[in-house]
Design an enzyme around this catalytic site. Structure first.
Site, short mmCIF file in Angstrom:
data_model
loop_
_atom_site.label_atom_id
_atom_site.label_comp_id
_atom_site.label_asym_id
_atom_site.label_seq_id
_atom_site.Cartn_x
_atom_site.Cartn_y
_atom_site.Cartn_z
CG ASN A 97 -2.38 0.49 0.70
OD1 ASN A 97 -2.48 1.56 0.11
ND2 ASN A 97 -3.40 -0.29 0.95
NE ARG A 98 -2.23 4.71 -3.66
CZ ARG A 98 -3.00 3.67 -3.97
NH1 ARG A 98 -3.51 2.90 -3.02
NH2 ARG A 98 -3.28 3.42 -5.23
CG HIS B 30 1.89 -2.11 -3.84
ND1 HIS B 30 1.20 -2.19 -2.65
CD2 HIS B 30 0.95 -2.13 -4.83
CE1 HIS B 30 -0.10 -2.24 -2.90
NE2 HIS B 30 -0.28 -2.21 -4.20
CG HIS C 246 -1.85 -6.46 -5.41
ND1 HIS C 246 -2.85 -6.42 -6.35
CD2 HIS C 246 -1.71 -5.19 -4.96
CE1 HIS C 246 -3.27 -5.17 -6.50
NE2 HIS C 246 -2.59 -4.40 -5.65
CE1 TYR D 258 -6.42 -6.12 -9.88
CE2 TYR D 258 -4.30 -7.13 -9.39
CZ TYR D 258 -5.06 -6.01 -9.70
OH TYR D 258 -4.46 -4.78 -9.81
CG ASP E 122 -7.55 1.26 -4.48
OD1 ASP E 122 -7.18 0.39 -3.66
OD2 ASP E 122 -6.81 1.76 -5.33
CD GLN F 71 -6.46 -0.42 0.07
OE1 GLN F 71 -6.31 -0.24 1.28
NE2 GLN F 71 -6.66 0.57 -0.78
CD GLU G 17 -4.23 -5.18 -2.36
OE1 GLU G 17 -3.08 -4.72 -2.17
OE2 GLU G 17 -5.11 -4.58 -3.00
#
Length: 338
Positions: free
Chosen positions: A77-78, A103, A174, A176, A244, A277, A305
């Site tokens: 993440n950020r 990431h 991560h 999907y 998100d 997330q 996540e």
């Protein structure tokens, strides 16, 4: 089974390992980024389908992947401004997502080739040593990730890490998911054990607030189709172009459940992490092509996540992501299919 999957521009060979259990699950894992490339799961009629998004070639993973199936780190993440302060010292990180570090930076754990240290028919352990200063992070970090296909048809991911100097760690996977195998996930029904979430500002950086989901499109405390409110005129939906956002779990007993009504497949998530997330695949634009040969468009997959919160080092009230030399980072997440 072990197969060659190509060589990186750095001259590193990449291998693909196949795992199988006795209940019909088959996973293919790459040594590049600990990527879960495919995961075959039976439907209600017994027919298996790949329920994760992945690329067919190494080149596509290096040039077109949106972190498909990868372990991201050191910090998933950020981190706002690409900067954090630890024990009075400020550390600068690459800003690879607007003004934020995302990431792990330009070449995070998803772009590293990991070493396989244990491999059985249904389990694999991969390790990577991140030297001090890599992508701006302090301390040499020894990391291992173990994937296991269990007898009750679950994929369990176990993370461990140690450091020789104080640092921050927030590892996650991560992947999907698309329980139908192909098409949109907007009809998938999502149930989250989370009555709060962390709203964001521009750049999808948390404001620091833990806001109630009640009365908003973020309320999945009762099951809702992913796409039923994804275009609602809500400021947070507009900032993320969909979902998100990090959700805060209410209790540790279970995290999430997702069901695809068409195939009958369901997935239940349990974790030791405090949040998740939830990303609804908003930025998939057809540029990446999947293992089936079809392009991935918006809503082709969703991510859950499990992790600590985004930008935690800059929010002292959030659960800490600091790891010190005398401690060991441990985290476990299980995705159970039925």
């Amino acid at each position: 089974m072990i197969e060659d999957f190509g060589t990186t521009p750095h001259g590193e060979p990449v291998a693909r390992y196949t795992l199988k259990n006795g209940g019909g699950l088959t996973a293919r894992v790459l040594t590049l980024g600990c990527v879960v490339q495919t995961l075959d799961v039976p439907a209600r009629d017994g027919a298996p389908a790949n329920v994760v998004l992945g690329c067919a070639t190494l080149d596509d993973y290096l040039t077109k992947s949106r972190y498909f199936g990868a372990v991201v780190g050191r910090y998933g993440n950020r981190i706002a401004g690409g900067r954090f302060t630890l024990d009075g010292r400020t550390h600068e990180l690459p800003r690879n997502n607007g003004d934020a570090s995302l990431h792990g930076g330009h070449r995070g754990f998803d772009r590293r080739v990991w070493t396989v240290t244990d491999f059985t028919p249904a389990s694999i352990t991969l390790e990577y040593t991140s030297p001090s200063g890599e992508e701006g992070y302090p301390g040499t970090l020894q990391t291992s990730v173990t994937y296991t296909l269990t007898d009750d048809n679950a994929l369990t991911i176990g993370y461990r890490a140690t450091t020789d100097a104080p640092t921050i760690v927030n590892l996650t996977n991560h992947t999907y998911f698309n329980l139908a195998g192909e098409g949109t996930v907007h009809d998938h029904v999502l149930h989250l054990n989370a009555s709060r979430y962390t709203p964001v500002r521009e750049g999808l950086i948390p404001t620091g607030e833990l806001a109630p989901v009640e009365g908003t499109p973020f309320d999945f405390t009762a099951p809702h189709p992913i796409g039923s409110r994804i275009t609602d005129p809500h400021p947070q939906i507009e900032l993320g172009n969909g979902y998100d956002h990090n959700f805060v779990f209410d209790s540790p007993d279970w995290a999430a459940r997702v069901e695809d009504p068409a195939s009958g497949r369901s997935m239940e998530v349990t974790t030791t992490e405090p949040g998740v997330q939830f990303y609804s695949g908003n930025r998939l634009d057809g540029r990446a092509t999947g293992t089936s040969g079809r392009p991935y468009h918006r809503g082709a997959g969703f991510c859950l996540e499990t992790q600590h919160f985004p930008d935690s080092p800059n929010h002292p009230a959030f659960p800490s992501t600091v790891l010190r030399p005398d401690d060991e980072y441990r985290s476990t997440t299980t995705y159970r299919f039925a």
